[in-house]
Design a protein around this motif. Sequence first.
Motif, PDB file in Angstrom:
ATOM      1  N   THR A 112      -6.852  -1.868   4.719  1.00 45.80           N
ATOM      2  CA  THR A 112      -5.561  -2.216   4.112  1.00 45.80           C
ATOM      3  C   THR A 112      -4.691  -3.092   5.010  1.00 45.80           C
ATOM      4  OG1 THR A 112      -5.602  -0.200   2.790  1.00 45.80           O
ATOM      5  CG2 THR A 112      -3.458  -1.256   3.091  1.00 45.80           C
ATOM      6  N   VAL A 113      -4.554  -2.706   6.272  1.00 50.54           N
ATOM      7  CA  VAL A 113      -3.685  -3.467   7.182  1.00 50.54           C
ATOM      8  C   VAL A 113      -4.170  -4.913   7.277  1.00 50.54           C
ATOM      9  CG1 VAL A 113      -2.896  -3.675   9.577  1.00 50.54           C
ATOM     10  CG2 VAL A 113      -3.066  -1.418   8.509  1.00 50.54           C
ATOM     11  N   GLU A 164      -2.721  -2.983  15.806  1.00 51.37           N
ATOM     12  CA  GLU A 164      -1.558  -3.338  14.993  1.00 51.37           C
ATOM     13  C   GLU A 164      -1.902  -4.454  14.006  1.00 51.37           C
ATOM     14  OE1 GLU A 164       1.719  -4.431  17.496  1.00 51.37           O
ATOM     15  OE2 GLU A 164       1.479  -2.624  18.708  1.00 51.37           O
ATOM     16  N   ASP A 187      -3.886  -6.788   3.847  1.00 49.77           N
ATOM     17  CA  ASP A 187      -2.478  -7.065   3.535  1.00 49.77           C
ATOM     18  C   ASP A 187      -1.956  -8.237   4.350  1.00 49.77           C
ATOM     19  OD1 ASP A 187      -2.357  -5.167   1.604  1.00 49.77           O
ATOM     20  OD2 ASP A 187      -1.280  -3.670   2.799  1.00 49.77           O
ATOM     21  N   ARG A 188      -2.400  -8.353   5.576  1.00 49.20           N
ATOM     22  CA  ARG A 188      -2.011  -9.506   6.400  1.00 49.20           C
ATOM     23  C   ARG A 188      -2.500 -10.804   5.763  1.00 49.20           C
ATOM     24  NH1 ARG A 188       1.521  -9.102  10.871  1.00 49.20           N
ATOM     25  NH2 ARG A 188       1.173  -7.128  11.908  1.00 49.20           N
ATOM     26  N   GLY A 204      -5.624  -3.477  12.154  1.00 49.61           N
ATOM     27  CA  GLY A 204      -5.760  -2.124  11.608  1.00 49.61           C
ATOM     28  C   GLY A 204      -7.023  -1.439  12.096  1.00 49.61           C
TER      29      GLY A 204
END
Lengths: 153, 245
Positions: free
Chosen positions: A106-107, B106, A110-111, B109
């Motif tokens: 997800t991280v 960061e 999403d970026r 992820g």
Amino acid sequence: MNRTSLVCLLMLAVFLCANCAKPNPKQVVLREHSEVLYDYTKDACDENYTNYCNVLEKIITDSSSYNILVPPGIYAELGYVHFKNNNYAQAEHFFNLEKATYPEATVFIDRLLNVMQTREPDEKSSAENPLTENEESVNSDGETLLVVEEVIE
Amino acid sequence: MNKFPLIVLCSILAMNLLGCAPKTASKAELYPLMYEESPRTIVVLPPINESTAADAKELYACTLQEPMCIYGYYTLPYTVTTDILKMEGLYDTEILRDTSCAKFGEYFGADAVLFTTIKKWDVSYIVIASNLVISIECKLVSTKSDRTLWNYNGTILIDLSGGLGGGGLIGIIANAVATAIKTAMAEYVPYARQANYITMSTLPVGGYSERYRQDQDDQVIIQPVSESSAPSLETAEEDQAHDLQ
């Protein structure tokens, strides 16, 4: 030993051998991935690009045939190929599939989606390669540079 | 069913019979932090290539995704992450080593970062055969604690002329020609992938493996320590690769 016992024993041996040799479905669906990825990384010519895309799409259809999850990163790779070719709708579709299949992505996804969505409409139609090669698009892509700089600091 | 424990057992038994019993340790003993932190998502950084083979970096990195997937990890797509790193000129430098792993957590992820150094990537000829010798150092570092969760430091020997045996003199000549062609064409992708399978087999399996948290007792063979300081490890699969030659 009578003939029936012998036949049963042979059948059992054949069955066991066949079972031992049964490949992992993930390995089967990914069998061409390394080759095309390497070729594309070394030389992003049209032929290698087409082969790479075809194999990524084949991995997705084969995974469905084997009833297994599409291996990690494949949707994202295909989405990124579309992103580089300014097919933003397709890119978003595959990025979202990656996120839905693997929530731990997800991280990262999403970026990528954020970078894509913050691009100006005229850039979407003119930029040839959003993250590499095209100097103009990279320079104009303040968001892309910004997020990358965070990693380096 | 995963055949890894059986292969390890057979290998240990065979080596005992040959009178050269290897020193082994369980994965839980060697890598307790892997079981403590249980990383799921891994970002692979471009390897540092200290070998003389220019293509070694791409060969190694492009063939890593499959074994990592088979061993149950979510690996962020190498092409995408490296494109981003390339923009900042980090692809060919050692600056990556000095970057805090928390930053990769960061941004990407990721739970852990895989660092790899290719020490050697050589093809050695023995008249009718050739071997690929790969020496690598890998370590997996947590983005949460900055601790090294797993490391591998070993030399892998892969036969480049396999599968061509037999046929008497004609077979030998054919073998020699095929080996030369294979070496000249640098068709190393399957061999690089094999090397990655061997390396990653020492890694405790990840969350997408059926054997997740069931491999603590799997034995890893500890190689004699070489000139470098880190302990060298290999698994029975490496022995299997040697035996296939």
